[in-house]
Design a protein around this motif. Structure first.
Motif, PDB file in Angstrom:
ATOM      1  N   LEU A 299      -0.581  49.663   7.492  1.00 38.75           N
ATOM      2  CA  LEU A 299       0.135  48.391   7.627  1.00 38.75           C
ATOM      3  C   LEU A 299       1.474  48.595   8.329  1.00 38.75           C
ATOM      4  O   LEU A 299       2.055  47.666   8.868  1.00 38.75           O
ATOM      5  CB  LEU A 299       0.390  47.786   6.243  1.00 38.75           C
ATOM      6  CG  LEU A 299      -0.788  47.156   5.520  1.00 38.75           C
ATOM      7  CD1 LEU A 299      -0.426  46.857   4.082  1.00 38.75           C
ATOM      8  CD2 LEU A 299      -1.205  45.880   6.228  1.00 38.75           C
TER       9      LEU A 299
ATOM     10  N   ILE B 232     -13.610  42.448  14.820  1.00 41.46           N
ATOM     11  CA  ILE B 232     -14.084  43.599  14.041  1.00 41.46           C
ATOM     12  C   ILE B 232     -15.428  43.335  13.357  1.00 41.46           C
ATOM     13  O   ILE B 232     -16.323  44.165  13.425  1.00 41.46           O
ATOM     14  CB  ILE B 232     -12.988  44.069  13.046  1.00 41.46           C
ATOM     15  CG1 ILE B 232     -11.756  44.488  13.859  1.00 41.46           C
ATOM     16  CG2 ILE B 232     -13.477  45.240  12.205  1.00 41.46           C
ATOM     17  CD1 ILE B 232     -10.535  44.786  13.033  1.00 41.46           C
TER      18      ILE B 232
ATOM     19  N   MET C 175      -7.352  44.381  -1.865  1.00 38.59           N
ATOM     20  CA  MET C 175      -7.954  45.643  -1.412  1.00 38.59           C
ATOM     21  C   MET C 175      -8.663  46.374  -2.552  1.00 38.59           C
ATOM     22  O   MET C 175      -9.708  46.968  -2.356  1.00 38.59           O
ATOM     23  CB  MET C 175      -6.893  46.565  -0.803  1.00 38.59           C
ATOM     24  CG  MET C 175      -6.342  46.050   0.499  1.00 38.59           C
ATOM     25  SD  MET C 175      -7.658  45.535   1.633  1.00 38.59           S
ATOM     26  CE  MET C 175      -7.021  43.953   2.135  1.00 38.59           C
TER      27      MET C 175
ATOM     28  N   ILE D 257       0.567  40.333   3.092  1.00 39.64           N
ATOM     29  CA  ILE D 257       1.049  39.372   4.076  1.00 39.64           C
ATOM     30  C   ILE D 257       1.979  38.365   3.406  1.00 39.64           C
ATOM     31  O   ILE D 257       3.045  38.031   3.933  1.00 39.64           O
ATOM     32  CB  ILE D 257      -0.153  38.615   4.700  1.00 39.64           C
ATOM     33  CG1 ILE D 257      -1.100  39.605   5.362  1.00 39.64           C
ATOM     34  CG2 ILE D 257       0.308  37.558   5.665  1.00 39.64           C
ATOM     35  CD1 ILE D 257      -0.470  40.461   6.406  1.00 39.64           C
TER      36      ILE D 257
ATOM     37  N   MET E 256      -0.290  44.954  -2.466  1.00 40.15           N
ATOM     38  CA  MET E 256      -1.705  45.281  -2.528  1.00 40.15           C
ATOM     39  C   MET E 256      -2.000  46.538  -3.315  1.00 40.15           C
ATOM     40  O   MET E 256      -3.143  46.946  -3.411  1.00 40.15           O
ATOM     41  CB  MET E 256      -2.286  45.367  -1.131  1.00 40.15           C
ATOM     42  CG  MET E 256      -2.471  43.963  -0.593  1.00 40.15           C
ATOM     43  SD  MET E 256      -3.786  43.779   0.570  1.00 40.15           S
ATOM     44  CE  MET E 256      -3.061  44.500   2.005  1.00 40.15           C
TER      45      MET E 256
ATOM     46  N   LEU F  87      -0.034  45.324  10.445  1.00 43.32           N
ATOM     47  CA  LEU F  87       0.005  43.889  10.131  1.00 43.32           C
ATOM     48  C   LEU F  87       1.291  43.444   9.464  1.00 43.32           C
ATOM     49  O   LEU F  87       1.847  42.411   9.815  1.00 43.32           O
ATOM     50  CB  LEU F  87      -1.194  43.514   9.258  1.00 43.32           C
ATOM     51  CG  LEU F  87      -2.423  43.198  10.079  1.00 43.32           C
ATOM     52  CD1 LEU F  87      -3.615  42.990   9.183  1.00 43.32           C
ATOM     53  CD2 LEU F  87      -2.182  41.968  10.932  1.00 43.32           C
TER      54      LEU F  87
ATOM     55  N   LEU G 222      -1.165  48.699  15.706  1.00 43.63           N
ATOM     56  CA  LEU G 222      -1.528  47.564  14.858  1.00 43.63           C
ATOM     57  C   LEU G 222      -1.000  47.817  13.464  1.00 43.63           C
ATOM     58  O   LEU G 222      -1.523  48.642  12.730  1.00 43.63           O
ATOM     59  CB  LEU G 222      -3.051  47.392  14.804  1.00 43.63           C
ATOM     60  CG  LEU G 222      -3.503  46.248  13.904  1.00 43.63           C
ATOM     61  CD1 LEU G 222      -3.277  44.916  14.560  1.00 43.63           C
ATOM     62  CD2 LEU G 222      -4.951  46.379  13.500  1.00 43.63           C
TER      63      LEU G 222
ATOM     64  N   ILE H 287     -11.900  37.433   5.505  1.00 43.24           N
ATOM     65  CA  ILE H 287     -12.117  38.692   4.764  1.00 43.24           C
ATOM     66  C   ILE H 287     -13.588  38.859   4.411  1.00 43.24           C
ATOM     67  O   ILE H 287     -14.168  39.920   4.604  1.00 43.24           O
ATOM     68  CB  ILE H 287     -11.296  38.730   3.454  1.00 43.24           C
ATOM     69  CG1 ILE H 287      -9.817  38.834   3.765  1.00 43.24           C
ATOM     70  CG2 ILE H 287     -11.712  39.932   2.603  1.00 43.24           C
ATOM     71  CD1 ILE H 287      -8.970  39.136   2.558  1.00 43.24           C
TER      72      ILE H 287
ATOM     73  N   ASP I 245      -7.133  47.036  10.469  1.00 44.43           N
ATOM     74  CA  ASP I 245      -6.455  46.493   9.294  1.00 44.43           C
ATOM     75  C   ASP I 245      -7.016  47.169   8.036  1.00 44.43           C
ATOM     76  O   ASP I 245      -8.077  47.799   8.074  1.00 44.43           O
ATOM     77  CB  ASP I 245      -6.643  44.978   9.223  1.00 44.43           C
ATOM     78  CG  ASP I 245      -8.074  44.621   8.938  1.00 44.43           C
ATOM     79  OD1 ASP I 245      -8.901  44.852   9.827  1.00 44.43           O
ATOM     80  OD2 ASP I 245      -8.372  44.151   7.827  1.00 44.43           O
ATOM     81  N   THR I 246      -6.290  46.999   6.933  1.00 43.04           N
ATOM     82  CA  THR I 246      -6.618  47.742   5.715  1.00 43.04           C
ATOM     83  C   THR I 246      -8.052  47.514   5.234  1.00 43.04           C
ATOM     84  O   THR I 246      -8.752  48.468   4.904  1.00 43.04           O
ATOM     85  CB  THR I 246      -5.661  47.321   4.582  1.00 43.04           C
ATOM     86  OG1 THR I 246      -4.364  47.197   5.142  1.00 43.04           O
ATOM     87  CG2 THR I 246      -5.631  48.342   3.492  1.00 43.04           C
ATOM     88  N   ALA I 247      -8.464  46.251   5.203  1.00 43.45           N
ATOM     89  CA  ALA I 247      -9.799  45.963   4.671  1.00 43.45           C
ATOM     90  C   ALA I 247     -10.865  46.667   5.511  1.00 43.45           C
ATOM     91  O   ALA I 247     -11.794  47.267   4.975  1.00 43.45           O
ATOM     92  CB  ALA I 247     -10.033  44.462   4.644  1.00 43.45           C
ATOM     93  N   SER I 248     -10.723  46.610   6.820  1.00 45.17           N
ATOM     94  CA  SER I 248     -11.717  47.251   7.689  1.00 45.17           C
ATOM     95  C   SER I 248     -11.759  48.748   7.450  1.00 45.17           C
ATOM     96  O   SER I 248     -12.833  49.350   7.427  1.00 45.17           O
ATOM     97  CB  SER I 248     -11.400  46.987   9.163  1.00 45.17           C
ATOM     98  OG  SER I 248     -11.256  45.619   9.391  1.00 45.17           O
TER      99      SER I 248
ATOM    100  N   ILE J 231      -5.132  51.519  14.336  1.00 47.43           N
ATOM    101  CA  ILE J 231      -5.771  50.425  15.077  1.00 47.43           C
ATOM    102  C   ILE J 231      -6.493  49.388  14.210  1.00 47.43           C
ATOM    103  O   ILE J 231      -6.825  48.318  14.698  1.00 47.43           O
ATOM    104  CB  ILE J 231      -6.788  50.958  16.110  1.00 47.43           C
ATOM    105  CG1 ILE J 231      -7.799  51.872  15.427  1.00 47.43           C
ATOM    106  CG2 ILE J 231      -6.096  51.634  17.262  1.00 47.43           C
ATOM    107  CD1 ILE J 231      -9.045  52.096  16.244  1.00 47.43           C
TER     108      ILE J 231
ATOM    109  N   SER K 115      -1.800  39.856  -1.841  1.00 49.91           N
ATOM    110  CA  SER K 115      -1.800  40.208  -0.431  1.00 49.91           C
ATOM    111  C   SER K 115      -0.432  40.658   0.052  1.00 49.91           C
ATOM    112  O   SER K 115       0.608  40.151  -0.385  1.00 49.91           O
ATOM    113  CB  SER K 115      -2.297  39.023   0.395  1.00 49.91           C
ATOM    114  OG  SER K 115      -1.277  38.505   1.196  1.00 49.91           O
TER     115      SER K 115
ATOM    116  N   PHE L 269       3.859  43.022  12.048  1.00 49.94           N
ATOM    117  CA  PHE L 269       3.618  41.824  12.863  1.00 49.94           C
ATOM    118  C   PHE L 269       4.092  40.570  12.146  1.00 49.94           C
ATOM    119  O   PHE L 269       4.735  39.696  12.734  1.00 49.94           O
ATOM    120  CB  PHE L 269       2.124  41.646  13.156  1.00 49.94           C
ATOM    121  CG  PHE L 269       1.588  42.606  14.170  1.00 49.94           C
ATOM    122  CD1 PHE L 269       2.398  43.078  15.204  1.00 49.94           C
ATOM    123  CD2 PHE L 269       0.271  43.031  14.108  1.00 49.94           C
ATOM    124  CE1 PHE L 269       1.892  43.964  16.137  1.00 49.94           C
ATOM    125  CE2 PHE L 269      -0.231  43.916  15.036  1.00 49.94           C
ATOM    126  CZ  PHE L 269       0.577  44.387  16.057  1.00 49.94           C
TER     127      PHE L 269
END
Ligand code: NA
Ligand code: NA
Lengths: 337, 435, 174
Positions: free
Chosen positions: B379, B24, B162, B119, B155, B386, B384, B288, B341-344, B339, B117, B389
């Motif tokens: 998420l 990305i 975020m 995750i 988050m 995360l 996608l 990040i 992730d959150t930050a993007s 498609i 996070s 996953f």
């Protein structure tokens, strides 16, 4: 009529005083002048508030051509623009934004140093802006004299942290303008150094209702510059208009800064704040106890081949001629050092 | 090309590249580089942009919160703090159908206050809650769904990576963003608990489970011992930020130091696991911040193209209503959430909307909460997602497929959407705590 | 040939990674030192902000090559994964093309940063306030430059990978 595109950049948002006046004063003034002959017309793209650069990035942004005209906040660039620290290095001289703006701008035009520094950054100096009339001390507890600050923690930023070296045991704590309210409220610091307009914006009176009027002095912090390659491509008529308007803008912004300072002091009192004058003897004691930061500044320039000491002398003379009496003659000290 | 065309074209190019599997940050950086070159016919300008973005994006004081809060979350989960809260919550909710699910939500909400996070939350709780729920005959889909859904609390409830990223993009105070996240985070947790209660009654088949026998109950003293350390951490971190005693960066550093002390006192950490924790922190930070750097290049490219100015003009001319801007925002976020992730998502979408929001005179703090919650729905959504996953990878159980995790998470994604609508409709939910 | 380069490049990336890891520890230590010195002893550390900014650059760019080495750079691999199953040859080709583009991008970064480093080295520019705290710029530029160079090498190593030995990994910090 030929149309010329100009990208104006600043990292500060459009609501900041000097940015607002760029939009409301500088641009219409230039347009007005150009309209008189009708040969040229500007197509302004104003990109503020981090859309192209952050506040610290304006200098580099203009250098690299990401913007054509920019408002550089010079206090971020001590290393690349050392001579711009002239007013910050000479406290207790003049608490008048108009006088300091004019004096610094004249120094910039009479001596090569400032223009050379910007030239090395691939840009052309237009004029100096002063938006800060003077630092004052805002306190949690009543403060009458310097003794009430001795041994205390004082919030400040940049060069003004060095002023505290003139107060016994005072420790500077650095912070951004947005942090000062909290720092004072929690007692992390006992005092904060800032100028009345910023104090009003950040409601400092709520946590620091005692202002010590020390009148440390106005400081230049903004310079209008133009990318050099862009400048060289401009018709003489446009160059002239920009140059003239930049000087008008300099005085216009300084005038507004002074009006706002006055309003802010009144608002501070109306909000329950108390203003205490710091006595002349106390101001002198403070200034005399400081290391001669002006001489340090001048010597740094002298060593790099610029006429630092002469600039300092000329600057002090200009302000004296304008009717200000310096609490400490930094230039006299510098000459005998 | 007009600025708007450049904006549209670049976003399509970025989405296609990302879909193809291009890293990305590389996609963002490359498209920005080429866009400037084409737009201005001047490759030097492209290099200038690259130089400025790479040079100053990482050098941001507040970004130090990212490694610090990441490290704090990792070290306290090593110290077993997550398990402790979960044990206490389980006792509290033991009498209720779906109780373990509610306990998972509650424990996640508390754990969220010490980790930045999702995750971390997802991996800690999938190891603890899922086996527990399976023991009590809960539907596996529900079990993983609860963990996935509640992991997003990590988050939204501060500290949050975020909210930090948003505050950088929108130039808002991190401290204010954190405070604004408190009520929406707790609200989402409450909404999950209510949803579980309803599901247990209306769709008992989806939930499953039986009541937990009243085993030996923990005495109050043990509860205090289990909750003491986390209470101390929350006090130091959020207390420090709220009172202004510490900046968010300092709160993160103090929390990290305290986390190390807690882990050491509990003898839950060795030099080796400490080192691994720090390495993990570094990897996450680098990934990040490299992404942020590339996204800042993209945002500046749009600025150079004049897109923000153009959007303002369009907005002024058409008077798009608040309603339609929000509809557009949510739809775009949900689409990208499938498609990216959150930050993007935040880094790509927020710069496009900031000028619109500012022009409408709306609070940028409020908008940050809306943007982060909207982006976090992603998420939980396929392909996608995360959190899903991480749960699948952490569980490593052949009986539970990725599809099960996504299906289980779906009702929770829906609850998030409902909460999002409430947050949009009632800005006071985010802003009241600030005044 | 590739394996010798790879061993060397891996070693450097891991060493840089360890150095970056130490910086994380340093960051925690410095900020806590400032909190305590300021709160208890009235002696704030005036360079805390610069040290924090500096360490952020070190953390990011010392760790980035290792992030790339272990395949944890943020990406969405749904389509690649699908291709790896349906058309493994095309999948490998696409995967290599992506790593090649990435190598080119990092090479652009090297090209952009090189003159920047030379300039800072020659001018000895610093950030901070003289008399309060200052730090030179050039180490920042040097770390970015070397890091980007190492990233190019690692992306090229991915391109030259004999087979797809593993699925392209999916990772994000979020
Ligand atoms: Na959190
Ligand atoms: Na998703």
């Amino acid at each position: 009529t030929e149309t010329i595109k100009a990208v104006v950049i600043d990292g500060y948002p459009a609501r900041a005083l000097w940015v607002q006046e760029f939009t409301n004063f500088f641009i219409p003034e230039v347009d007005k002048r150009l309209a008189e002959t009708g040969n040229y017309q500007m197509d302004w793209q104003e990109s503020y508030g981090g859309t192209i650069v952050k506040p610290k990035g304006v200098l580099e942004g203009i250098k690299l051509g990401l913007g054509d005209i920019g408002i550089v906040t010079t206090i971020f660039h001590n290393s690349k623009l050392p001579s711009q620290a002239i007013a910050a290095a000479t406290p207790f001289v003049a608490a008048d934004a108009r006088a300091v703006a004019r004096a610094v701008d004249e120094i910039a035009k009479e001596f090569p140093a400032m223009q050379t520094e910007f030239d090395a950054q691939n840009q052309v100096y237009l004029a100096t802006g002063v938006v800060l009339d003077t630092y004052q001390i805002f306190s949690r507890e009543p403060v009458e004299s310097l003794a009430d600050i001795e041994g205390d923690k004082v919030a400040g930023a940049g060069m003004n942290l060095r002023y505290l070296e003139g107060i016994q045991g005072a420790a500077g704590v650095r912070g951004g303008l947005t942090d000062f309210y909290n720092m004072v409220q929690t007692g992390l610091v006992d005092h904060a150094m800032l100028w009345p307009e910023a104090a009003a914006t950040f409601k400092i009176s709520e946590v620091a209702p005692y202002m010590l009027r020390a009148d440390l002095g106005a400081v230049n912090s903004k310079t209008i510059t133009v990318n050099k390659d862009y400048w060289e491509g401009l018709p003489a008529e446009v160059q002239e208009a920009l140059q003239e308007v930049a000087v008008l803008y300099r005085d216009h912004v300084a005038g507004i800064a002074m009006d706002r300072a006055e309003e802010s002091r009144n608002a501070y009192v109306a909000a329950g704040g108390t203003i205490t004058e710091l006595g002349e003897d106390q101001r002198a004691a403070w200034a005399d106890a400081m290391p001669n930061i002006a001489a340090e500044w001048a010597k740094g320039l002298d060593d790099s081949g610029q006429p630092g000491t002469e600039m300092l002398q000329a600057y002090m003379a200009k302000l004296k001629d304008a009717g200000f009496t310096p609490v400490r003659d930094w230039a006299a000290d510098a000459a005998t050092n | 090309m007009t600025p708007v065309e450049i904006g549209l074209f670049s976003i399509v190019a970025i989405i296609v590249l990302i879909y193809l599997g291009v890293y990305i940050p590389i996609a963002l950086g490359m498209v920005s580089f080429l866009a400037i070159w084409i737009m201005r016919d001047n490759i030097d300008l492209s290099f200038a942009l690259l130089k400025i973005a790479i040079g100053d994006s990482a050098m941001e004081y507040t970004f130090a919160t990212i490694p610090l809060f990441t490290f704090m979350g990792l070290i306290v989960s090593k110290a077993g703090l997550g398990a402790d809260i979960y044990a206490v919550m389980n006792q509290g909710f033991r009498r209720i159908t779906g109780g373990i699910g509610m306990a998972t939500v509650g424990a996640n909400a508390v754990f969220a206050a010490v980790t930045g996070s999702s995750i971390a939350s997802a991996s800690v709780f999938s190891k603890m809650s899922v086996p527990e729920m399976l023991n009590f005959d809960y539907n596996p889909r529900f079990a993983v769904g609860v963990v996935a859904g509640s992991s997003v609390l990590g988050m939204i409830i501060p500290p949050s990576a975020m909210l930090i990223i948003y505050s950088f993009v929108a130039e808002q105070s991190v401290g204010e963003m954190f405070l604004a996240g408190v009520v929406p985070g707790l609200m989402l947790a409450a909404a999950y608990v209510a949803a579980i209660w309803l599901m247990a009654r209306l769709t008992p088949g989806f939930v499953g489970g039986r009541e937990v026998e009243a085993a030996t109950l923990m005495p109050w003293s043990e509860i205090a011992v289990k909750l003491g350390p986390i209470a101390g951490l929350i006090l130091v971190v959020l207390g420090g930020i709220y009172t202004g005693w510490t900046t968010p960066v300092e709160a993160g550093a103090a929390g990290s130091a305290l986390g190390i002390v807690i882990a050491a006192l509990r003898r839950r950490i060795t030099w080796r696991s400490f080192w691994e924790t720090v390495i993990e922190t570094g990897h996450i930070t680098a990934a990040i911040l490299f992404l942020i750097t590339a996204a800042s290049m993209y945002a500046r490219m749009l600025g150079l193209a004049g897109l923000p100015n153009e959007l303002q003009t369009i907005l002024a001319a058409n008077e798009f209503s608040f309603f339609w801007i929000m509809v557009l925002l949510v739809v775009l976020m949900l689409f990208l959430g499938t498609i990216l992730d959150t930050a993007s998502i935040i880094l790509i979408v927020v710069p496009l909307f900031l000028p619109l929001i500012e022009a409408l005179g709306l609070s940028l703090v409020w908008f940050g909460i809306v943007a982060v919650v909207a982006a976090e729905i992603g998420l939980l959504t396929p392909p996608l997602g995360l959190s899903c996953f991480v749960i699948k990878a952490t569980l490593d159980d052949a009986r539970i497929s990725l599809k099960d995790v996504f299906l289980g998470a779906l009702p929770f994604a829906f609850v998030m959407l409902v909460v999002l609508v409430l947050l949009i409709r009632f800005p006071a939910l985010s802003l009241a705590i600030l005044n | 040939m590739r394996s010798a380069v790879k061993r060397l490049a891996d070693g450097i990336a891991m060493a840089a990674n360890a150095a970056g890891t130490l910086v994380v520890v340093l960051l925690v230590a410095v900020v806590n030192y400032d909190i305590i010195a300021r709160g208890l002893f009235n002696r704030p550390f005036l360079g805390a902000v610069e040290v924090v900014q500096f360490s952020m650059v070190l953390i990011v760019f010392l760790q980035l090559p290792d992030v790339i080495r272990v395949g944890r750079l943020t990406r969405s691999d749904g389509f690649l994964g699908l291709l790896a199953v349906r058309a493994p040859r095309k999948g490998r080709l696409l995967s290599r093309a992506i790593d090649l583009i990435s190598a080119i991008f990092m090479a652009l970064v090297v090209y952009a940063m090189w003159p920047e480093f030379l300039e800072m080295w020659a001018s000895q520019d610093y950030f901070g306030v003289p008399g309060v705290f200052t730090a030179p710029w050039w180490p920042v530029k040097l770390v970015i430059l070397l890091s980007a160079g190492l990233c190019v090498v690692h992306f090229l190593l991915h391109v030259a990978r004999p087979l797809i030995d593993d699925q392209p990994e999916l990772e994000s910090g979020s």
